[in-house]
Motif scaffolding. Structure first.
Motif, PDB file in Angstrom:
ATOM      1  N   LYS A 160      46.037  38.204  17.069  1.00  0.00           N
ATOM      2  CA  LYS A 160      44.470  37.719  16.975  1.00  0.00           C
ATOM      3  C   LYS A 160      43.861  37.911  15.765  1.00  0.00           C
ATOM      4  O   LYS A 160      44.691  38.589  14.663  1.00  0.00           O
ATOM      5  N   LYS A 161      42.841  37.334  15.415  1.00  0.00           N
ATOM      6  CA  LYS A 161      42.113  37.137  14.036  1.00  0.00           C
ATOM      7  C   LYS A 161      41.949  38.778  13.431  1.00  0.00           C
ATOM      8  O   LYS A 161      41.891  38.862  12.502  1.00  0.00           O
ATOM      9  N   ASP A 162      41.472  39.572  14.489  1.00  0.00           N
ATOM     10  CA  ASP A 162      41.242  40.888  14.132  1.00  0.00           C
ATOM     11  C   ASP A 162      42.425  41.734  13.841  1.00  0.00           C
ATOM     12  O   ASP A 162      42.339  42.831  13.463  1.00  0.00           O
ATOM     13  N   GLY A 163      43.848  41.223  13.814  1.00  0.00           N
ATOM     14  CA  GLY A 163      44.823  41.895  13.521  1.00  0.00           C
ATOM     15  C   GLY A 163      45.633  42.631  14.768  1.00  0.00           C
ATOM     16  O   GLY A 163      46.745  42.999  14.736  1.00  0.00           O
ATOM     17  N   SER A 164      44.763  42.554  15.915  1.00  0.00           N
ATOM     18  CA  SER A 164      45.305  43.114  17.123  1.00  0.00           C
ATOM     19  C   SER A 164      46.335  42.182  17.683  1.00  0.00           C
ATOM     20  O   SER A 164      46.444  40.992  17.434  1.00  0.00           O
ATOM     21  N   TYR A 165      46.989  42.459  18.838  1.00  0.00           N
ATOM     22  CA  TYR A 165      48.028  41.454  19.674  1.00  0.00           C
ATOM     23  C   TYR A 165      47.547  41.468  21.017  1.00  0.00           C
ATOM     24  O   TYR A 165      46.849  42.485  21.432  1.00  0.00           O
ATOM     25  N   MET A 166      48.228  40.448  21.659  1.00  0.00           N
ATOM     26  CA  MET A 166      47.921  40.113  22.873  1.00  0.00           C
ATOM     27  C   MET A 166      49.160  39.655  23.289  1.00  0.00           C
ATOM     28  O   MET A 166      49.825  38.673  22.717  1.00  0.00           O
ATOM     29  N   LEU A 167      49.553  39.634  24.674  1.00  0.00           N
ATOM     30  CA  LEU A 167      50.632  38.998  25.318  1.00  0.00           C
ATOM     31  C   LEU A 167      50.329  37.632  25.485  1.00  0.00           C
ATOM     32  O   LEU A 167      48.921  37.383  26.065  1.00  0.00           O
ATOM     33  N   THR A 168      51.261  36.673  25.534  1.00  0.00           N
ATOM     34  CA  THR A 168      50.951  35.305  25.913  1.00  0.00           C
ATOM     35  C   THR A 168      51.418  35.323  27.499  1.00  0.00           C
ATOM     36  O   THR A 168      51.819  36.450  27.930  1.00  0.00           O
ATOM     37  N   GLN A 169      51.119  34.243  27.959  1.00  0.00           N
ATOM     38  CA  GLN A 169      51.492  33.935  29.448  1.00  0.00           C
ATOM     39  C   GLN A 169      53.027  34.172  29.559  1.00  0.00           C
ATOM     40  O   GLN A 169      53.566  35.077  30.508  1.00  0.00           O
ATOM     41  N   ASP A 170      53.925  33.800  28.575  1.00  0.00           N
ATOM     42  CA  ASP A 170      55.345  33.799  28.486  1.00  0.00           C
ATOM     43  C   ASP A 170      55.612  35.410  28.170  1.00  0.00           C
ATOM     44  O   ASP A 170      56.612  35.755  28.872  1.00  0.00           O
ATOM     45  N   GLY A 171      54.908  36.018  27.411  1.00  0.00           N
ATOM     46  CA  GLY A 171      54.897  37.403  27.357  1.00  0.00           C
ATOM     47  C   GLY A 171      54.643  38.414  28.679  1.00  0.00           C
ATOM     48  O   GLY A 171      55.500  39.333  29.022  1.00  0.00           O
ATOM     49  N   HIS A 172      53.788  38.105  29.483  1.00  0.00           N
ATOM     50  CA  HIS A 172      53.669  38.650  30.718  1.00  0.00           C
ATOM     51  C   HIS A 172      54.718  38.229  31.613  1.00  0.00           C
ATOM     52  O   HIS A 172      55.118  39.256  32.335  1.00  0.00           O
ATOM     53  N   VAL A 173      55.234  37.114  31.472  1.00  0.00           N
ATOM     54  CA  VAL A 173      56.155  36.934  32.545  1.00  0.00           C
ATOM     55  C   VAL A 173      57.818  37.708  32.066  1.00  0.00           C
ATOM     56  O   VAL A 173      58.336  38.183  32.867  1.00  0.00           O
TER      57      VAL A 173
END
Length: 75
Positions: A57-70
């Motif tokens: 993300k723009k703030d430098g943090s991360y998030m899982l994508t839909q594929d990541g959740h799968v």
């Protein structure tokens, strides 16, 4: 569909990093939680981004994508 294969880094370690990301754990704390170096976590995160499992993300943090959740949940 992209699936992580066994490489020099154990699949379980990669999945633990994805779990940390899903819980909002910051990268430096992931290394301690997973039991690997910060450099190893960085490589895993960058590979996950390249493979489409994680979004920075723009703030430098991360998030899982839909594929990541799968990938993490096996759904």
């Amino acid at each position: 569909k992209q699936v992580w294969a066994h490489t020099s880094v154990k699949l379980s370690t990669k999945l633990q990093v994805l779990q940390c990301i899903s819980e909002g754990i910051i990268q430096k704390d992931m290394a301690e939680a997973v039991g690997v170096t910060k450099g190893a976590v960085s490589k895993i995160v960058n590979k996950a981004i390249d493979d489409g499992f994680v979004h920075r993300k723009k703030d430098g943090s991360y998030m899982l994508t839909q594929d990541g959740h799968v990938q993490l949940c096996g759904i």
